[in-house]
Design a protein around this motif. Structure first.
Motif, PDB file in Angstrom:
ATOM      1  N   ASP A  72      -9.352  -1.511 -16.160  1.00 33.54           N
ATOM      2  CA  ASP A  72     -10.804  -1.321 -16.119  1.00 33.54           C
ATOM      3  C   ASP A  72     -11.236  -0.231 -15.128  1.00 33.54           C
ATOM      4  N   GLN A  73     -10.266   0.443 -14.510  1.00 33.03           N
ATOM      5  CA  GLN A  73     -10.507   1.556 -13.593  1.00 33.03           C
ATOM      6  C   GLN A  73     -11.239   1.160 -12.307  1.00 33.03           C
ATOM      7  N   LYS A  74     -11.327  -0.138 -12.036  1.00 31.78           N
ATOM      8  CA  LYS A  74     -11.962  -0.602 -10.799  1.00 31.78           C
ATOM      9  C   LYS A  74     -10.875  -0.908  -9.772  1.00 31.78           C
ATOM     10  N   PRO A  75     -11.215  -0.851  -8.497  1.00 34.65           N
ATOM     11  CA  PRO A  75     -10.239  -1.218  -7.471  1.00 34.65           C
ATOM     12  C   PRO A  75      -9.876  -2.705  -7.545  1.00 34.65           C
ATOM     13  N   LEU A  76      -8.811  -3.056  -6.871  1.00 38.59           N
ATOM     14  CA  LEU A  76      -8.440  -4.445  -6.659  1.00 38.59           C
ATOM     15  C   LEU A  76      -8.825  -4.770  -5.218  1.00 38.59           C
ATOM     16  N   LEU A  77      -9.597  -5.820  -5.015  1.00 38.17           N
ATOM     17  CA  LEU A  77     -10.040  -6.175  -3.678  1.00 38.17           C
ATOM     18  C   LEU A  77     -10.181  -7.693  -3.610  1.00 38.17           C
ATOM     19  N   GLY A  78      -9.357  -8.331  -2.785  1.00 38.08           N
ATOM     20  CA  GLY A  78      -9.464  -9.768  -2.642  1.00 38.08           C
ATOM     21  C   GLY A  78      -8.155 -10.423  -2.267  1.00 38.08           C
ATOM     22  N   GLN A  79      -8.123 -11.725  -2.445  1.00 37.36           N
ATOM     23  CA  GLN A  79      -6.977 -12.528  -2.040  1.00 37.36           C
ATOM     24  C   GLN A  79      -6.024 -12.751  -3.211  1.00 37.36           C
ATOM     25  N   LEU A  80      -4.743 -12.429  -2.976  1.00 38.12           N
ATOM     26  CA  LEU A  80      -3.710 -12.661  -3.993  1.00 38.12           C
ATOM     27  C   LEU A  80      -3.177 -14.082  -3.899  1.00 38.12           C
ATOM     28  N   GLU A  81      -2.976 -14.531  -2.678  1.00 39.73           N
ATOM     29  CA  GLU A  81      -2.526 -15.901  -2.415  1.00 39.73           C
ATOM     30  C   GLU A  81      -2.891 -16.215  -0.976  1.00 39.73           C
ATOM     31  N   ASP A  82      -2.650 -17.426  -0.551  1.00 37.58           N
ATOM     32  CA  ASP A  82      -3.031 -17.843   0.793  1.00 37.58           C
ATOM     33  C   ASP A  82      -2.452 -16.891   1.841  1.00 37.58           C
ATOM     34  N   GLY A  83      -3.327 -16.237   2.571  1.00 34.72           N
ATOM     35  CA  GLY A  83      -2.909 -15.334   3.640  1.00 34.72           C
ATOM     36  C   GLY A  83      -2.545 -13.924   3.205  1.00 34.72           C
ATOM     37  N   LEU A  84      -2.627 -13.618   1.911  1.00 32.62           N
ATOM     38  CA  LEU A  84      -2.267 -12.288   1.413  1.00 32.62           C
ATOM     39  C   LEU A  84      -3.464 -11.660   0.698  1.00 32.62           C
ATOM     40  N   TRP A  85      -4.010 -10.616   1.297  1.00 32.65           N
ATOM     41  CA  TRP A  85      -5.190  -9.923   0.773  1.00 32.65           C
ATOM     42  C   TRP A  85      -4.803  -8.498   0.410  1.00 32.65           C
ATOM     43  N   VAL A  86      -5.530  -7.897  -0.512  1.00 30.26           N
ATOM     44  CA  VAL A  86      -5.212  -6.549  -0.971  1.00 30.26           C
ATOM     45  C   VAL A  86      -6.488  -5.767  -1.251  1.00 30.26           C
ATOM     46  N   VAL A  87      -6.432  -4.472  -0.992  1.00 30.12           N
ATOM     47  CA  VAL A  87      -7.436  -3.536  -1.492  1.00 30.12           C
ATOM     48  C   VAL A  87      -6.668  -2.268  -1.868  1.00 30.12           C
ATOM     49  N   THR A  88      -6.755  -1.886  -3.127  1.00 32.62           N
ATOM     50  CA  THR A  88      -6.034  -0.713  -3.615  1.00 32.62           C
ATOM     51  C   THR A  88      -6.723  -0.169  -4.856  1.00 32.62           C
ATOM     52  N   GLY A  89      -6.361   1.053  -5.214  1.00 26.41           N
ATOM     53  CA  GLY A  89      -6.932   1.650  -6.414  1.00 26.41           C
ATOM     54  C   GLY A  89      -8.301   2.269  -6.193  1.00 26.41           C
ATOM     55  N   SER A  90      -8.699   2.414  -4.936  1.00 27.36           N
ATOM     56  CA  SER A  90     -10.024   2.983  -4.681  1.00 27.36           C
ATOM     57  C   SER A  90      -9.926   4.481  -4.452  1.00 27.36           C
TER      58      SER A  90
END
Length: 114
Positions: free
Chosen positions: A50-68
């Motif tokens: 969808d060409q949007k970034p990924l931003l948020g929690q993948l699992e407990d204690g693991l967060w991500v922001v990428t694709g921006s």
């Protein structure tokens, strides 16, 4: 800005991509017309369907922001840090960028016993 040319994984500068970026720049800054380009680069950037970034929690204690885009990286990092600390001001926006948004719609894998 990037030109998001699908399939260009060789990492080579693509002249059509450079021309596209120059065109966009000149729309905003016409006074740059005629100025020399002193350098270009190419690289693979992470994007999802969808060409949007990924931003948020993948699992407990693991967060991500990428694709921006590069120009928004710092603001996305600030948004993620606020979200991690419990600030829900932009929760609607964060929900739209949830990194698990695709896996929720994927068929669940079934265990195969042999």
């Amino acid at each position: 800005g990037g030109d998001r040319m699908a399939g260009d994984m060789a990492g080579e500068v693509v002249e059509a991509g450079v021309a596209s970026n120059v065109e966009h720049v000149l729309e905003l800054l016409p006074g740059l017309r005629g100025c020399p380009i002193i350098g270009t680069w190419s690289g693979t950037m992470p994007f999802v369907p969808d060409q949007k970034p990924l931003l948020g929690q993948l699992e407990d204690g693991l967060w991500v922001v990428t694709g921006s885009p590069f120009t928004k990286g710092a603001s996305y990092a600030k948004l993620l840090s606020e979200y991690i600390l419990g600030d829900t001001t932009h929760a609607h926006f964060c929900k739209d960028l949830d990194p698990l948004r695709f896996s929720r719609h994927a068929p669940q894998a079934q265990e195969v016993r042999g």
